[in-house]
Design an enzyme around this catalytic site. Sequence first.
Site, PDB file in Angstrom:
ATOM      1  N   ASP A  52       2.917  43.816  73.240  1.00 46.51           N
ATOM      2  CA  ASP A  52       1.453  43.836  73.378  1.00 46.51           C
ATOM      3  C   ASP A  52       0.885  45.175  72.918  1.00 46.51           C
ATOM      4  OD1 ASP A  52      -1.001  42.845  73.984  1.00 46.51           O
ATOM      5  OD2 ASP A  52      -0.812  43.026  76.155  1.00 46.51           O
TER       6      ASP A  52
ATOM      7  N   HIS B 231      -0.231  44.671  63.665  1.00 47.81           N
ATOM      8  CA  HIS B 231       0.866  43.701  63.646  1.00 47.81           C
ATOM      9  C   HIS B 231       1.942  44.111  62.628  1.00 47.81           C
ATOM     10  CE1 HIS B 231      -1.438  41.308  66.332  1.00 47.81           C
ATOM     11  NE2 HIS B 231      -2.293  40.850  65.456  1.00 47.81           N
TER      12      HIS B 231
ATOM     13  N   LEU C  37      24.360  38.967  67.922  1.00 53.35           N
ATOM     14  CA  LEU C  37      23.115  38.919  68.705  1.00 53.35           C
ATOM     15  C   LEU C  37      22.344  37.662  68.306  1.00 53.35           C
ATOM     16  CD1 LEU C  37      20.754  40.431  70.396  1.00 53.35           C
ATOM     17  CD2 LEU C  37      19.980  41.234  68.165  1.00 53.35           C
TER      18      LEU C  37
HETATM   19  C1  FPP Z   1       0.102  41.281  70.740  1.00 53.61           C
HETATM   20  O1  FPP Z   1      -0.772  42.336  70.462  1.00 53.61           O
HETATM   21  C2  FPP Z   1       0.859  40.948  69.546  1.00 53.61           C
HETATM   22  C3  FPP Z   1       0.833  39.732  68.920  1.00 53.61           C
HETATM   23  C4  FPP Z   1       0.021  38.610  69.402  1.00 53.61           C
HETATM   24  C5  FPP Z   1       1.594  39.482  67.688  1.00 53.61           C
HETATM   25  C6  FPP Z   1       2.943  40.122  67.633  1.00 53.61           C
HETATM   26  C7  FPP Z   1       3.576  39.772  66.366  1.00 53.61           C
HETATM   27  C8  FPP Z   1       4.278  40.628  65.598  1.00 53.61           C
HETATM   28  C9  FPP Z   1       4.541  42.042  65.921  1.00 53.61           C
HETATM   29  C10 FPP Z   1       4.866  40.096  64.346  1.00 53.61           C
HETATM   30  C11 FPP Z   1       6.167  39.495  64.729  1.00 53.61           C
HETATM   31  C12 FPP Z   1       7.073  39.381  63.626  1.00 53.61           C
HETATM   32  C13 FPP Z   1       8.372  39.046  63.802  1.00 53.61           C
HETATM   33  C14 FPP Z   1       9.279  38.977  62.660  1.00 53.61           C
HETATM   34  C15 FPP Z   1       8.913  38.753  65.141  1.00 53.61           C
HETATM   35  P1  FPP Z   1      -2.337  42.053  70.531  1.00 53.61           P
HETATM   36  O2  FPP Z   1      -2.785  41.608  69.194  1.00 53.61           O
HETATM   37  O3  FPP Z   1      -2.634  41.097  71.634  1.00 53.61           O
HETATM   38  O4  FPP Z   1      -2.857  43.482  70.863  1.00 53.61           O
HETATM   39  P2  FPP Z   1      -4.137  43.875  71.735  1.00 53.61           P
HETATM   40  O5  FPP Z   1      -3.870  43.393  73.125  1.00 53.61           O
HETATM   41  O6  FPP Z   1      -4.145  45.358  71.645  1.00 53.61           O
HETATM   42  O7  FPP Z   1      -5.323  43.221  71.104  1.00 53.61           O
END
Ligand code: FPP
Length: 247
Positions: free
Chosen positions: A21, A38, A132
């Site tokens: 997050d 992201h 893994l």
């Molecule tokens: C939460 O932060 C994050 C997500 C909803 C997306 C996470 C996805 C990735 C990091 C890409 C994953 C890729 C692979 C290969 C696994 P948020 O957007 O809710 O952040 P905020 O709470 O600060 O708005």
Amino acid sequence: MSLKDKINPQRLPKHVAIIMDGNGRWAKCQGKDRLFGHQNGVESVREVTEASVELGIKFITFYAFSTENWNRPVDEIEGLMHLMIQAIENETPTLMKNNVRFEVIGDIQKINKETKEAIERITEKTKNNRALTMIIALSYSSRWEIEQAIKTIALEVKNGELDIDDINQDLISNHLCTKNYPDPDLLIRTSGEYRISNFLMWQLSYSELYFTDVFWPDFKRENYYEAILDFQSRERRFGKISEQLNK
Ligand code: FPP
């Protein structure tokens, strides 16, 4: 002594689950758009995965996209799916080199064709890797998963394949997307939020919970080692009292 050296290899979590997050807030702090957050989050996924292989952790689950995330702006959803395809294409050789199996849990019927095909390719290619298992929760939520499990069990009862008395906790676990994995020992959530957010609610019953204020794109090896060391300082009683545990 480095943080890594302090980790006891005999007391590693077998399965770590992570709610990544804070990507959006991390990007905003730098005056950038959410997708930039992201993109940098993918770097943290890579580091934590590599560190898991080095330590000998057997399963790691990343919460990449929840069923509720479909309500985000279309641009962000498309950007995230594109990022997923890119990460799969770029990381497949490294996963093969590190003997990592890639699997996805979630309602993948909802995902676009291109992303689904990339997932199928990498799942097939890495299926015999054993160091893994990296599990990506994509279009996933616990309530969706439990709803699916109940529907399947009900149908089995209706068709006479199952008796109501056969329904027990093991049978329910075996109808969840995670049936091939042990329950997580450790849940990590970044960015200072203290919620489970519809993630592995059945499976987290006895997991140790670790929360950190660090935003996901800043969560790197040393932060991961800290979380594991904290886990190793916990006494896991599973409902028993301290004196009953084998020390
Ligand atoms: C939460 O932060 C994050 C997500 C909803 C997306 C996470 C996805 C990735 C990091 C890409 C994953 C890729 C692979 C290969 C696994 P948020 O957007 O809710 O952040 P905020 O709470 O600060 O708005």
